[in-house]
Scaffold this motif. Structure first.
Motif, mmCIF file in Angstrom:
data_model
loop_
_atom_site.group_PDB
_atom_site.id
_atom_site.type_symbol
_atom_site.label_atom_id
_atom_site.label_comp_id
_atom_site.label_asym_id
_atom_site.label_seq_id
_atom_site.Cartn_x
_atom_site.Cartn_y
_atom_site.Cartn_z
ATOM 1 N N ALA A 1 -20.950 -7.044 -59.878
ATOM 2 C CA ALA A 1 -22.069 -8.391 -59.865
ATOM 3 C C ALA A 1 -22.728 -8.667 -58.550
ATOM 4 C CB ALA A 1 -20.967 -9.771 -59.981
ATOM 5 N N SER A 2 -24.029 -9.020 -58.600
ATOM 6 C CA SER A 2 -24.938 -9.143 -57.348
ATOM 7 C C SER A 2 -25.030 -10.685 -57.003
ATOM 8 C CB SER A 2 -26.205 -8.411 -57.731
ATOM 9 O OG SER A 2 -26.096 -7.167 -58.315
ATOM 10 N N GLY A 3 -24.689 -11.663 -58.002
ATOM 11 C CA GLY A 3 -25.204 -12.948 -57.841
ATOM 12 C C GLY A 3 -24.202 -14.151 -57.932
ATOM 13 N N ARG A 4 -24.513 -15.184 -58.708
ATOM 14 C CA ARG A 4 -23.634 -16.234 -58.413
ATOM 15 C C ARG A 4 -22.271 -15.967 -59.349
ATOM 16 N NH1 ARG A 4 -27.559 -19.109 -63.314
ATOM 17 N NH2 ARG A 4 -27.090 -17.159 -64.567
ATOM 18 N N GLY A 5 -22.438 -15.230 -60.181
ATOM 19 C CA GLY A 5 -21.049 -14.846 -60.808
ATOM 20 C C GLY A 5 -20.449 -15.762 -61.917
ATOM 21 N N SER A 6 -21.543 -16.590 -62.842
ATOM 22 C CA SER A 6 -20.931 -17.393 -63.809
ATOM 23 C C SER A 6 -20.339 -16.694 -64.867
ATOM 24 C CB SER A 6 -21.935 -18.280 -64.288
ATOM 25 O OG SER A 6 -22.987 -17.460 -65.056
ATOM 26 N N ASN A 7 -20.819 -15.414 -65.138
ATOM 27 C CA ASN A 7 -20.061 -14.658 -66.201
ATOM 28 C C ASN A 7 -18.801 -14.116 -65.634
ATOM 29 O OD1 ASN A 7 -21.866 -13.796 -68.637
ATOM 30 N ND2 ASN A 7 -23.355 -13.725 -67.151
ATOM 31 N N LEU A 8 -18.601 -13.819 -64.567
ATOM 32 C CA LEU A 8 -17.251 -13.494 -63.837
ATOM 33 C C LEU A 8 -16.426 -14.626 -64.135
ATOM 34 C CD1 LEU A 8 -15.259 -11.757 -62.364
ATOM 35 C CD2 LEU A 8 -16.279 -12.632 -60.334
ATOM 36 N N ARG A 9 -16.983 -15.749 -63.880
ATOM 37 C CA ARG A 9 -15.892 -17.195 -63.812
ATOM 38 C C ARG A 9 -15.628 -17.339 -65.302
ATOM 39 N NH1 ARG A 9 -19.280 -20.548 -61.204
ATOM 40 N NH2 ARG A 9 -17.776 -20.360 -59.408
ATOM 41 N N ALA A 10 -16.314 -17.008 -66.265
ATOM 42 C CA ALA A 10 -16.044 -17.326 -67.478
ATOM 43 C C ALA A 10 -14.831 -16.343 -67.944
ATOM 44 C CB ALA A 10 -17.357 -17.096 -68.441
#
Ligand code: GRF
Length: 217
Positions: free
Chosen positions: A9-18
């Motif tokens: 991931a390079s950014g805010r990480g909303s997919n990672l949070r999901a």
């Protein structure tokens, strides 16, 4: 067996949070074994404990392959079953892709094969498309071109801007990525050439959110 997932991931990480929320909720039998970034300040990194974070600036390496090698070694050391690009904004090199091929996934915000690359929301609006969406696909050396596994769609509404469209799509992206990871963790997904196999059968069409859930063992 609990699937080991490495996330790039390079950014805010909303997919990672999901992904992390699905694991916490018990709806995804997986563990995020590492988060890997080309941006040391990426908010995504802060979602996991320090001993699961890796980040290096590509510019601090003598050349591109050296960065790629370091990234591949770090990801490999985490012993992932699956490697997921979730907002990783660099193009992966061939050696990295070859090493993880078949267990390397990307989420891309368009209905592939439409709009590979960047600014997908703006391009879909500009083209007058009635709908837009996101795709989860296997990663191959050609950018955003690997076998598509699943897609989620949203309508494009009059007056949409790239920002309003992206905001409508994002929750669908999250659900889609988690749905695909459930299948991956269950061991029923495979890449064969340029097609996706699910339960050993070729997928003739990309899965939807509903059909992905129905294919869970
Ligand atoms: C998502 O729109 C994803 O599809 C794209 O980059 C964005 C990343 O968002 N590849 P986030 O960092 O997961 O919030």
């Amino acid at each position: 067996m609990t699937a080991r997932i490495a996330v790039l991931a390079s950014g805010r990480g909303s997919n990672l949070r999901a992904i992390l929320q699905a694991i916490d909720a018990g709806s995804l039998d997986a563990e995020v074994v590492g988060v890997f970034s080309d941006k040391p300040n990426a908010p995504a990194l802060r979602q996991v404990p320090r001993d699961r974070r890796w980040s290096e600036r590509p510019a601090s390496f003598p050349h591109r392959p050296a960065y790629e090698t370091a990234l591949a070694e770090a990801v490999g050391a985490s012993q992932p079953d699956w490697v997921v690009c979730a907002g990783y904004m660099r193009i992966l090199g061939d050696a990295f892709i070859a090493r993880f091929r078949g267990r390397l996934l990307n989420i891309h915000p368009s209905l592939l094969p439409k709009y590979r690359g960047l600014q997908t929301h703006a391009r879909a609006i500009e083209a007058g498309d009635p709908e837009h969406g996101a795709s989860v696909h296997f990663v191959i050396p050609e950018l955003d071109a690997g076998a598509v596994i699943a897609q989620a769609k949203v309508p494009i509404l009059a007056g949409d801007t790239p920002e309003t469209l992206a905001a409508r799509l994002l929750p669908r992206e999250h659900a889609l990525l988690v749905a695909v990871l459930r299948l991956a963790a269950a061991g029923v997904l495979a890449e064969q050439g340029d097609i996706t196999l699910c339960h050993g059968q070729p997928l003739l069409n990309a899965l939807s959110l509903d059909s992905a859930d129905r294919l869970l063992p």
